[in-house]
Design an enzyme around this catalytic site. Structure first.
Site, short mmCIF file in Angstrom:
data_model
loop_
_atom_site.label_atom_id
_atom_site.label_comp_id
_atom_site.label_asym_id
_atom_site.label_seq_id
_atom_site.Cartn_x
_atom_site.Cartn_y
_atom_site.Cartn_z
N TYR A 1 -1.23 -0.30 10.59
CA TYR A 1 -1.59 -0.68 9.22
C TYR A 1 -0.47 -0.29 8.25
O TYR A 1 0.03 -1.13 7.49
CB TYR A 1 -2.91 -0.03 8.79
CG TYR A 1 -3.22 -0.36 7.34
CD1 TYR A 1 -3.53 -1.66 6.96
CD2 TYR A 1 -3.14 0.62 6.33
CE1 TYR A 1 -3.76 -1.99 5.63
CE2 TYR A 1 -3.37 0.29 5.00
CZ TYR A 1 -3.68 -1.01 4.66
OH TYR A 1 -3.90 -1.35 3.34
N SER B 1 0.84 -1.20 0.00
CA SER B 1 0.00 0.00 0.00
C SER B 1 0.87 1.24 0.00
O SER B 1 2.00 1.21 0.51
CB SER B 1 -0.88 0.01 1.25
OG SER B 1 -1.52 1.26 1.40
P1 NDP Z 1 -11.68 -5.96 1.09
O1 NDP Z 1 -12.08 -5.71 2.50
O2 NDP Z 1 -12.68 -5.75 0.02
O3 NDP Z 1 -11.07 -7.43 0.95
C1 NDP Z 1 -10.21 -7.97 1.91
C2 NDP Z 1 -10.13 -9.47 1.72
O4 NDP Z 1 -9.22 -10.01 2.70
C3 NDP Z 1 -11.45 -10.16 1.92
O5 NDP Z 1 -11.63 -11.13 0.89
C4 NDP Z 1 -11.31 -10.86 3.26
O6 NDP Z 1 -12.03 -12.08 3.25
C5 NDP Z 1 -9.82 -11.14 3.30
N1 NDP Z 1 -9.31 -11.35 4.66
C6 NDP Z 1 -9.24 -10.45 5.67
N2 NDP Z 1 -8.76 -11.04 6.78
C7 NDP Z 1 -8.51 -12.34 6.46
C8 NDP Z 1 -8.01 -13.45 7.17
N3 NDP Z 1 -7.66 -13.37 8.47
N4 NDP Z 1 -7.88 -14.64 6.54
C9 NDP Z 1 -8.24 -14.74 5.23
N5 NDP Z 1 -8.72 -13.72 4.50
C10 NDP Z 1 -8.85 -12.54 5.12
O7 NDP Z 1 -10.41 -5.00 0.84
P2 NDP Z 1 -9.46 -4.80 -0.43
O8 NDP Z 1 -9.82 -5.68 -1.54
O9 NDP Z 1 -9.41 -3.35 -0.67
O10 NDP Z 1 -8.07 -5.23 0.22
C11 NDP Z 1 -7.24 -6.22 -0.31
C12 NDP Z 1 -5.80 -5.90 0.08
O11 NDP Z 1 -5.44 -4.65 -0.50
C13 NDP Z 1 -5.55 -5.74 1.57
O12 NDP Z 1 -4.31 -6.32 1.87
C14 NDP Z 1 -5.48 -4.23 1.77
O13 NDP Z 1 -4.70 -3.87 2.87
C15 NDP Z 1 -4.86 -3.81 0.47
N6 NDP Z 1 -5.05 -2.43 0.03
C16 NDP Z 1 -6.30 -1.87 -0.07
C17 NDP Z 1 -6.45 -0.58 -0.52
C18 NDP Z 1 -7.76 0.10 -0.59
O14 NDP Z 1 -7.81 1.36 -0.54
N7 NDP Z 1 -8.88 -0.62 -0.72
C19 NDP Z 1 -5.29 0.20 -0.98
C20 NDP Z 1 -4.02 -0.48 -0.82
C21 NDP Z 1 -3.93 -1.74 -0.36
P3 NDP Z 1 -12.84 -12.71 4.47
O15 NDP Z 1 -13.34 -11.58 5.32
O16 NDP Z 1 -13.92 -13.51 3.81
O17 NDP Z 1 -11.83 -13.57 5.16
C1 8X3 Z 2 -5.12 1.48 1.82
C2 8X3 Z 2 -4.88 2.81 1.18
O1 8X3 Z 2 -4.85 5.32 1.59
O2 8X3 Z 2 -6.30 3.98 3.02
O3 8X3 Z 2 -3.96 0.76 1.90
O4 8X3 Z 2 -3.92 3.89 3.32
S1 8X3 Z 2 -5.00 4.06 2.35
#
Ligand code: NDP
Ligand code: 8X3
Length: 253
Positions: free
Chosen positions: A153, A140
């Site tokens: 985070y 991120s």
């Molecule tokens: P979502 O919340 O839409 O998806 C997160 C996914 O992670 C879900 O499928 C959830 O599935 C899974 N997950 C969470 N905890 C666990 C666990 N303990 N075991 C297995 N699966 C888990 O968020 P995003 O798609 O946005 O996030 C995906 C990744 O991208 C993350 O690592 C996030 O930090 C990163 N990210 C997101 C950004 C954003 O602005 N959205 C920007 C930069 C990075 P379930 O709950 O079914 O287990």
């Molecule tokens: C998630 C993006 O901008 O919320 O990793 O930190 S931000």
């Protein structure tokens, strides 16, 4: 030709679901994981009409469950070509001094320990695949740029960057590639989770701007995974045009 196999964590939502759909379109076999069984099986049913899909209900925090599930992959899914360490979350968007320790531990256990658990268990398979295999870790912008309320985070995503670089060093000569893909603000369920289910607070994060979409990120993942075998992308930071840096914060009396 046999189809390649993608192993993606966190496929029940956001980037993970979009990536599974993107790779299915290209004919890859899929190992999709997540904790929410209903969503996992709905996605498996949807994509199973196109390609072979193996759904794994898995909490990445649980090292034993991860190792057991990977040890028991059906033969047709054992030759993993690309691992996407995508499962992750942010919690407690407030100053560190005001948040619960348990939330900090959950982020560490998911975003750091979970990534280590899955990577460690799958490394032998990826090394066996050799040239062209990929480990794509979802970092991120928060791993590079500090902001209030990012505390653990952002630090967990800084781990992803250094872990990716260090892993590359260990994998030198194996042909396995490693990338830290670091998106900025993207509209998924991420903000609902971060704000403890408060949909209005989550909507406010994206109000009046144009964030990245899950599909934007999935396209980048597909691009990286399909590059010629001799190219390694170390890190990509991708942000919407409307996101840039702020000025230094100066505290004044
Ligand atoms: P979502 O919340 O839409 O998806 C997160 C996914 O992670 C879900 O499928 C959830 O599935 C899974 N997950 C969470 N905890 C666990 C666990 N303990 N075991 C297995 N699966 C888990 O968020 P995003 O798609 O946005 O996030 C995906 C990744 O991208 C993350 O690592 C996030 O930090 C990163 N990210 C997101 C950004 C954003 O602005 N959205 C920007 C930069 C990075 P379930 O709950 O079914 O287990
Ligand atoms: C998630 C993006 O901008 O919320 O990793 O930190 S931000």
């Amino acid at each position: 030709m046999l189809s390649k196999t993608l192993f993606i964590t966190g496929a029940t939502s956001g980037f993970g679901a979009a990536t599974a759909r993107r790779f299915a379109r290209d004919g890859w076999s899929l190992i999709i994981t997540g904790r929410r069984e209903e969503r996992l099986f709905a996605l498996a049913n949807e994509l199973g009409a196109l390609v072979p899909v193996h759904p794994l209900k898995l909490d990445v925090q649980d090292a034993t469950a991860v190792a057991d599930a990977i040890a028991c992959l059906p033969p047709e899914f054992r030759q993993v070509h690309t691992l996407v360490n995508n499962a992750g979350l942010a919690l407690a968007p407030a100053a560190m001094q005001n948040v619960a320790l348990a939330d900090l531990h959950t982020m560490i256990n998911t975003n750091i320990t979970g990534v280590v658990n899955v990577t460690h268990a799958l490394l032998p398979r990826l090394i066996e695949t050799g040239a062209g295999a990929n480990i794509i870790n979802i970092g991120s912008t928060a791993g590079e740029w500090p902001y209030p309320g990012s505390h653990v985070y952002g630090a967990s995503k800084a781990f992803i960057k250094q872990f990716s670089y260090n892993l590359r060093s260990d994998l030198m000569g194996t042909g396995v590639r490693v990338t830290d893909l670091a998106p900025g603000i993207a509209e998924t369920e991420f903000s609902v989770v971060r704000n403890s289910g408060d949909q209005a607070a989550a909507d406010a994060v994206y109000k009046g701007t144009v964030p990245l979409s899950a599909v934007d990120v999935a396209e980048q993942i597909a691009h990286i995974a399909n590059l010629p075998d001799h190219i390694n992308i170390n890190r990509i930071e991708m942000v919407p045009v409307r996101q840039a840096w702020g000025p230094y914060a100066i505290f004044r009396e």
